[in-house]
Design an enzyme around this catalytic site. Structure first.
Site, PDB file in Angstrom:
ATOM      1  N   GLU A  10       1.858   0.356  -5.529  1.00  0.00           N
ATOM      2  CA  GLU A  10       1.152   0.928  -5.674  1.00  0.00           C
ATOM      3  C   GLU A  10       1.979   2.739  -5.716  1.00  0.00           C
ATOM      4  O   GLU A  10       3.218   2.911  -4.902  1.00  0.00           O
ATOM      5  CB  GLU A  10       0.203   1.759  -5.126  1.00  0.00           C
ATOM      6  CG  GLU A  10      -0.830   0.936  -4.325  1.00  0.00           C
ATOM      7  CD  GLU A  10      -2.396   1.506  -3.628  1.00  0.00           C
ATOM      8  OE1 GLU A  10      -3.201   1.917  -4.258  1.00  0.00           O
ATOM      9  OE2 GLU A  10      -1.884   2.248  -2.251  1.00  0.00           O
ATOM     10  N   ASP A  23       0.631  -1.028  -0.126  1.00  0.00           N
ATOM     11  CA  ASP A  23       0.305   0.290   0.198  1.00  0.00           C
ATOM     12  C   ASP A  23       1.056   1.171  -0.298  1.00  0.00           C
ATOM     13  O   ASP A  23       1.214   1.408   1.210  1.00  0.00           O
ATOM     14  CB  ASP A  23      -0.693  -0.043   1.038  1.00  0.00           C
ATOM     15  CG  ASP A  23      -2.103   0.908   0.814  1.00  0.00           C
ATOM     16  OD1 ASP A  23      -2.585   1.439   0.903  1.00  0.00           O
ATOM     17  OD2 ASP A  23      -1.682   1.947   2.370  1.00  0.00           O
TER      18      ASP A  23
END
Length: 780
Positions: free
Chosen positions: A366, A336
């Site tokens: 990400e 994340d």
């Protein structure tokens, strides 16, 4: 604290249990004194599910051992006991804290627990192995929330919202369609990417199964509390620390037995809190980034960010992912907000996991942040090049669908002039930000933002027709009952069940993910896309509960042709390595663009790409609201259709009699040319080109005609002072056009188009073209 002096490189922090002794090690270099507090039980919970009194334990002083580590050896079997550390700081403060390296915890993570990991392993766990995977290129990701999978009350699951739901096999709907884990196997995905399954803060585990409680029962889990312990709300009994461990392992084993690997969504960029989090009380000021004024920085958007570039923070993350990979047999990690994790940390994670655990472990994340950060070495797009990990491709995502929450459109949702961006994504972004297609995760939607069906409806202006109301934080912004709003919505109002695959919304959704599943790189779809899943227009459903988030398994029966289409595309991808090339060089050699304009992208995977058994494969995406006609390269054996607007798979659905195909509106098509089929009648055309100056470098032919797409034909050799080229055309072709040109239209030999008459019966024809003449002469 001296960071170099106080770096501890041992992989044994936390509680190291055996039946004869337990060894406790805690890195707390600034502490004046550390005491181990042992408890017989989990403590007394208040109305909020918290334990606030920890002074009732047996307290034993720990030794200030080395490199900032405090040490205690306790003889005897402590399994089933609970513990905390009592930290006395240089300022006189006293704090009771859980172990940041906890392997087990009590309900709501109130206290650390001593657990016998071997005891809490299912039968056969020691010999349990990952399903085979030849390479990362074979990966097909399926992003899924544990609770969403089985929360539907009509689904037939016994263990709604639990890890154990993945162990339930043989589930069927009333028409015999497979549900649950059997559905995942039938779909054909290789990896299930689970949203956070470590212990997180915002769900009260004691009340999650109490229907009368108003406490939050749902969250995506991006609020870390204990990074190395499974989440208790997904266990059948969160009050017994070992149960969540056992049931998590049972889930992994069940998925592995179905041939499906498991990815963990990990959140090492921030914690739920700081003062009440897992680190600050133990090593004040070390684990979190701060600005020049000493204030916490907020690149995560939730109030803090971990200082991953610091040696012992980096070590913590490395220890954690390796623990999950080794103890729980996890097959990969999705990071994340990876932009907040320094690139060196990710590089070390990839290197260590691949060299010391398993080279097939998938690592991606990400490549962005949630806000401004002082971190210099951010892991953004491009930083992954040749480093052993991949990143999400938001360029491709936006090109396909448009913006994430609004009506902005992309190629599949109605925006013109997106062809070049689509083609860049199709090529695995090797001319954008990757060194290899294995470094890009291709997707349209994930848990964040509008899901695919709701996004398509939004771009079509159908939200009001569908009855979608604005939802924020699990509530209607205008007040009223969310349950009533969901009940009265009509997300499929625009779909005629009798003509399902002709619905514009369905076609746009299928086209979007069809592009993803046929592109180079690693594809990902969101759970339920294959069932036209809706979240009733909620663009941020992280706390909206089962009412909004649960997968409605009845949609498999309702929309079975859509599921079959997805299954067919995945089967096509898994069967044909041409869709799974591993290098930029392969793509440049084997991917030829046929059309990239007018809302159409077409390309050919040619010459047995990546050792495919099909000689050539043509893929066409038509984003127009009308049929297009497409000229195809000539095939000696003819083109067969494997994917059309209604069906997808690995076998021929139809056979073309010529080199032109009609592609219906808002659809994709995949055609293939096999070797060994019955040859079609053809003619060989040989062209000899003669120049008085004898200079042929750069000169070539541009040819076209019925059954022959416009193409460049290079001269193969010089013979008797002439340049010679040859090519094959269908036997029925009577006339072809040609231009002799220099390189890519730098110069033309003559200005006008020229034509060669081939006649009816010849199987071969040889002609002479002289420079400066628009005429030709038949030689044989």
């Amino acid at each position: 604290m001296n960071e170099k002096t106080d770096y501890y490189d041992g992989r044994d922090l936390g509680c190291n249990y055996s039946r004869t002794e337990s060894i406790f090690k805690l890195w707390a270099p600034d502490a004046v004194k550390v005491t181990l507090a042992l408890y017989q039980d989990a403590g007394s919970y208040n109305a909020h599910g918290e334990v606030t009194v920890h002074t009732d334990g047996l307290e034993i002083g720990m030794k200030n051992w080395k490199a900032g580590v405090w040490f205690l050896r306790f003889y005897g079997d402590l399994a089933g006991r609970y513990y905390m550390y009592k930290i006395e700081g240089p300022d006189g403060s006293i704090r009771y804290v859980t172990d940041p390296y906890s392997k087990g915890v009590s309900a709501n993570g109130a206290r650390s627990a001593v657990v016998d990991l071997q005891y809490w392993s299912p039968p056969g766990w020691e010999g349990e192995k990952r399903p085979p995977l030849e390479g990362l290129q074979d990966t097909v990701l399926y992003e899924l929330h544990v609770r969403d999978f089985s929360a539907d009350p009509e689904s037939g699951f016994e263990y709604h919202g639990k890890f154990k739901a993945f162990t339930e096999t043989g589930l069927r709907d009333k028409e015999g369609n497979k549900v649950g884990i059997d559905h995942l196997q039938e779909l054909g995905v290789t990896h299930v990417h689970l949203l956070p399954v470590f212990d997180f803060k915002t769900v009260n585990e004691l009340l999650v199964d109490d229907p009368d409680s108003t406490e939050p029962k749902y969250n995506w889990g991006y609020d870390p509390q204990h990074f190395n312990v499974p989440e208790g709300s997904y266990a059948t009994d969160p009050q017994i620390p070992g149960v969540r461990i056992l049931e998590f392992k049972e889930m992994i084993m069940a998925l592995h037995r179905k041939g499906i690997r498991v990815i963990m969504d990990v959140v090492y960029n921030h914690t739920f809190g700081v003062e009440d989090g897992p680190f600050e009380a133990i090593v004040p000021g070390y684990f979190y980034r701060r600005d020049a004024q000493g204030r916490l920085t907020n690149g995560s958007g939730v109030g803090n960010e971990m200082a991953t570039e610091r040696p012992m923070v980096r070590k913590y993350i490395l220890d954690s992912v390796r623990y999950w990979a080794e103890e729980y047999h996890i097959d990969g990690f999705r990071f994340d907000l990876m932009g907040l994790i320094d690139t060196e940390t990710i590089i070390q994670i990839a290197r260590e996991l691949h060299s010391e655990v398993d080279p097939s472990i998938v690592i991606y994340g990400e490549p962005w942040t949630g806000g401004d950060t002082p971190l210099q070495q951010q892991t953004l797009k491009g930083s992954q090049m040749n480093k052993g990990f991949a990143v999400f491709n938001d360029h491709f995502r936006g090109a396909i669908k448009g913006d994430s929450d609004g009506g902005g459109k992309g190629f599949a949702t109605g925006q013109p002039e997106m062809e070049a961006a689509i083609l860049e994504g199709v090529k695995g972004a090797v001319h954008d930000f990757t060194a290899s297609p294995l470094e890009t995760i291709n997707y349209v939607t994930v848990h964040d933002n509008l899901n695919l069906w709701d996004k398509v409806l939004t771009t079509q202006g159908l939200r009001n027709e569908a009855g979608f109301e604005e939802i924020r934080n699990g509530e209607l912004t205008n007040g009223g009952s969310l349950e009533e709003a969901v009940k009265h919505s009509e997300p499929y109002r625009s779909v005629d069940r009798d003509y399902l695959m002709k619905s514009e919304s369905v076609k746009r959704a299928i086209l979007a993910n069809g592009i993803v599943l046929t592109s180079q790189g690693i594809p990902m779809i969101q759970a339920g896309d294959e069932l036209l899943r809706t979240k009733y227009g909620d663009h941020n459903s992280y706390r909206s509960g089962d009412l909004v988030n649960a997968i409605r398994w009845e949609n498999k029966r309702r929309f079975k042709p859509v599921f079959d289409y997805y299954r067919g595309l995945i089967e096509l991808r898994k069967t044909h390595p041409a869709f799974r090339m591993t290098s930029k060089e392969q793509i440049e050699k084997h991917l030829e663009v046929l059309r990239c304009q007018d809302n159409t992208v077409a390309y050919m995977l040619k010459d047995f790409a990546n050792d495919d058994v099909w000689k050539n494969i043509v893929v066409i995406y038509n984003a127009n609201n009308h049929v297009i006609k497409m000229e195809l390269p000539f095939s000696k054996t003819g083109w067969k259709i494997a994917v059309n607007e209604e069906q997808a798979g690995n076998k021929a659905l139809d056979f073309l009699v010529d080199e032109q195909v009609s592609v219906p509106e808002l659809s994709m098509m995949v055609l293939f040319e096999e070797v060994g089929g019955v040859p079609r009648p053809t003619k060989r055309v040989e062209v000899q080109y003669e120049r008085p100056d004898g200079k042929y470098d750069g000169w070539n032919l541009w040819v076209w005609g019925t059954g022959l797409r416009e193409q460049r034909v290079d001269f193969e050799r010089i013979e008797n002072g002439r340049a010679v080229a040859s090519f094959i055309v269908p036997a029925y072709v009577k006339r072809i056009g040609y231009i002799v040109r220099l390189n890519d239209w730098e110069e033309k030999d003559v200005d006008q188009d020229c034509f060669i008459e081939l006649g009816h019966s010849q199987s071969a024809i040889s002609v002479l073209i002289r420079s400066g003449s628009d005429d030709w002469k038949k030689i044989s």
